[in-house]
Design a protein around this motif. Structure first.
Motif, PDB file in Angstrom:
ATOM      1  N   GLU A  80      34.385  32.242  43.239  1.00 48.90           N
ATOM      2  CA  GLU A  80      35.524  32.891  43.737  1.00 48.90           C
ATOM      3  C   GLU A  80      37.185  32.287  43.096  1.00 48.90           C
ATOM      4  OE1 GLU A  80      37.714  33.272  47.152  1.00 48.90           O
ATOM      5  OE2 GLU A  80      36.450  31.481  48.138  1.00 48.90           O
ATOM      6  N   ILE A 109      33.257  35.467  37.694  1.00 48.36           N
ATOM      7  CA  ILE A 109      31.970  34.378  38.710  1.00 48.36           C
ATOM      8  C   ILE A 109      31.847  34.324  39.879  1.00 48.36           C
ATOM      9  CG2 ILE A 109      32.543  34.765  41.223  1.00 48.36           C
ATOM     10  CD1 ILE A 109      35.804  33.802  40.394  1.00 48.36           C
ATOM     11  N   HIS A 123      29.853  38.001  37.613  1.00 43.78           N
ATOM     12  CA  HIS A 123      30.550  39.212  37.421  1.00 43.78           C
ATOM     13  C   HIS A 123      32.238  38.174  37.320  1.00 43.78           C
ATOM     14  CE1 HIS A 123      32.339  38.139  41.483  1.00 43.78           C
ATOM     15  NE2 HIS A 123      32.855  38.946  41.476  1.00 43.78           N
ATOM     16  N   TYR A 124      32.764  39.308  36.317  1.00 41.19           N
ATOM     17  CA  TYR A 124      34.245  39.162  36.251  1.00 41.19           C
ATOM     18  C   TYR A 124      35.246  39.573  36.624  1.00 41.19           C
ATOM     19  CZ  TYR A 124      37.161  38.036  32.317  1.00 41.19           C
ATOM     20  OH  TYR A 124      38.214  37.634  31.374  1.00 41.19           O
ATOM     21  N   GLN A 125      36.200  38.887  37.175  1.00 39.05           N
ATOM     22  CA  GLN A 125      36.943  38.911  38.136  1.00 39.05           C
ATOM     23  C   GLN A 125      38.999  38.886  37.614  1.00 39.05           C
ATOM     24  OE1 GLN A 125      37.915  37.452  42.689  1.00 39.05           O
ATOM     25  NE2 GLN A 125      35.828  38.199  43.197  1.00 39.05           N
ATOM     26  N   GLY A 127      42.096  38.416  39.410  1.00 38.02           N
ATOM     27  CA  GLY A 127      42.621  38.488  40.419  1.00 38.02           C
ATOM     28  C   GLY A 127      43.718  37.963  41.293  1.00 38.02           C
ATOM     29  N   GLY A 303      40.980  40.033  44.888  1.00 36.99           N
ATOM     30  CA  GLY A 303      39.922  39.979  43.725  1.00 36.99           C
ATOM     31  C   GLY A 303      39.313  41.285  43.494  1.00 36.99           C
ATOM     32  N   CYS A 304      39.569  42.020  42.522  1.00 40.56           N
ATOM     33  CA  CYS A 304      38.856  43.104  41.847  1.00 40.56           C
ATOM     34  C   CYS A 304      37.648  42.850  40.858  1.00 40.56           C
ATOM     35  CB  CYS A 304      40.292  44.012  41.102  1.00 40.56           C
ATOM     36  SG  CYS A 304      39.707  45.010  40.740  1.00 40.56           S
ATOM     37  N   GLY A 305      36.487  43.506  41.085  1.00 38.43           N
ATOM     38  CA  GLY A 305      35.601  42.971  39.878  1.00 38.43           C
ATOM     39  C   GLY A 305      35.641  44.446  39.270  1.00 38.43           C
TER      40      GLY A 305
END
Ligand code: HAM
Length: 415
Positions: A80, A109, A123-125, A127, A303-305
């Motif tokens: 994270e 992440i 995954h790709y975040q 943030g 955070g947001c994927g």
């Protein structure tokens, strides 16, 4: 033959338009609110996450990609972004900058999770973190950014849930009440929740097992145990969200899976979906910087994927702008024409025209078929006759209309 590791995905050229669109909107919304971009390493000292993310979290207990490097250091691929940003804040003396310090980031992440739709091991975040401000205005701003981001993307079908889980002063009474409530129902809990009851009772509210969810419905709510300051903070947040005309629901079961949260927690979930598909997750973490060795410094972020955002862009049928593709295909016949084509394509690129040149000798028909297959709208054709006369042929691929022009007029015509 190798495949991409389980739980990872290749982002193929055909997907790139979505990825660039999301990244561009994220950067844009951050600029609208005065946030600055920060890029941090993909791995950090393992201790940063053990301390920062928290020892009782699923992430630290069972999901980290931890390895020893050749120097014997224990490192972990970022599970994270928040502890890394706090580490950088401390390391670079950002406490000396005007507060709050407002940052955003994009980062891969890594979590060893059970892969399913919208849940990956890498995954790709996107943030954001705002450090150094405790006021509820900050909470409203962070939530506002998340909502404006989704609106800029054109996403309409999602819901915002908020909750306050209190502070170290008022939380113990809520935890005590939770422990009492759950101890009487321990036989009906899933094996994980039996452990959570010992280690981190708040996480019982977060369990996704239907049996445990049913028990959570009547569990003591954190908002009923807030101290005066936390209650005031939460009321203010709600009034600011209303001022901003941001619709929200208070969800007393929302606790989030990370140890550092205090007061505000929030999630944005797509409509008609379970919480596993959460688009945006965030909250306040006023004790984290101190845990990492700094002076008490409040913080809040989310955070947001990317993958989940893109899944929802597709679901909602949102068309994204295409990535710029070649404007012209350069076909040639014969060695002299080849040399001329090499020179002319270089000149066109210098004039900012996107050009693909034919490669390996093929018939003109085959070259034009290739241009068609690539979806390039125009072709320039040059043979030995054209070289001698100092001209080229410009062909419209859709209509097959052709005209003979001077090479020096090409750039202007193609623009
Ligand atoms: P998180 O809820 O663990 O929070 O993750 C944030 C978002 O990352 C999720 O809402 C989801 O969109 C995406 N995400 C998480 N795990 C996966 C996965 N396995 N596959 C695909 N997407 C995923 C955090 O990470 C906190 N650091 C957020 C934060 C920032 N809180 C305060 N500041």
């Amino acid at each position: 033959m190798y495949n991409a590791p389980r739980g990872t995905t290749d982002i193929l050229p055909a997907e790139q338009a979505y990825w660039r669109f999301v990244e561009q909107k994220a950067a844009h919304v951050c600029q609208l609110f005065g946030y600055q971009r920060i890029d941090l390493p993909i791995f950090e000292d393992t201790g940063l996450f053990v301390k920062g993310t928290g020892e009782t979290t699923d992430i630290v207990q069972k999901e980290m990609y931890t390895f020893e490097d050749l120097g014997g250091n224990s490192l972990t691929l970022k599970p994270e972004g928040t502890p890394s940003v706090c580490r950088a804040y401390l390391e670079h003396g950002f406490n000396n900058l005007p507060q709050p310090v407002k940052l955003y980031y994009f980062s891969p992440i890594f979590r060893y999770e059970r892969p399913q739709a919208g849940r990956y091991r890498q995954h790709y975040q996107f943030g954001i973190e705002a450090l150094g401000e405790a006021d509820a205005v900050m909470d409203a701003e962070v939530i506002n950014i998340a909502c404006q981001f989704l609106a800029l993307l054109g996403l309409k079908r999602s819901n915002l849930f908020i909750n306050s889980i209190g502070c170290p002063q008022c939380r113990p009474t809520h935890h005590k009440a939770l422990r009492e409530y759950y101890t009487g129902r321990v036989d009906n809990l899933c094996p994980d929740c039996k452990i959570r009851l010992e280690r981190n009772v708040l996480r019982l509210l977060d369990c996704k097992q239907p049996g445990c969810q049913a028990i959570a419905v009547d569990a003591p709510k954190s908002i009923d145990y807030l101290c005066v300051e936390c209650d005031d903070h939460f009321q203010k947040l709600q009034s600011y969200l209303s001022l901003l005309a941001i619709p929200f629901s208070v969800n007393p079961q929302l606790v989030r899976g990370l140890d550092y949260y205090a007061r505000t927690v929030f999630e944005i979930q797509p409509e008609e979906e379970k919480s596993q598909s959460t688009l945006v997750g965030g909250g306040r973490y006023d004790g984290l910087i101190e845990t990492l060795g700094g002076k008490p410094t409040p913080g809040i972020g989310f955070g947001c994927g990317f993958e989940r955002i893109i899944l929802n862009l597709r679901k909602e049928g949102i068309i994204v702008p295409p990535v710029p593709s070649p404007q012209v295909f350069f076909a040639f016949l014969g060695e002299n024409a080849c040399q001329e084509a090499i020179k002319l394509t270089a000149a066109l690129r210098n004039a900012d025209i996107r050009v693909v040149i034919a490669t390996s000798p093929k018939s003109l028909k085959a070259q034009l078929r290739h241009a068609n297959n690539l979806g390039i709208p125009k072709a320039v054709i040059i043979g030995e006759d054209e070289v001698k006369s100092g001209v080229v042929v410009l062909r419209d691929m859709a209509t097959s209309q052709q005209k003979t022009i001077k090479p020096q007029d090409l750039a202007e015509l193609l623009k």
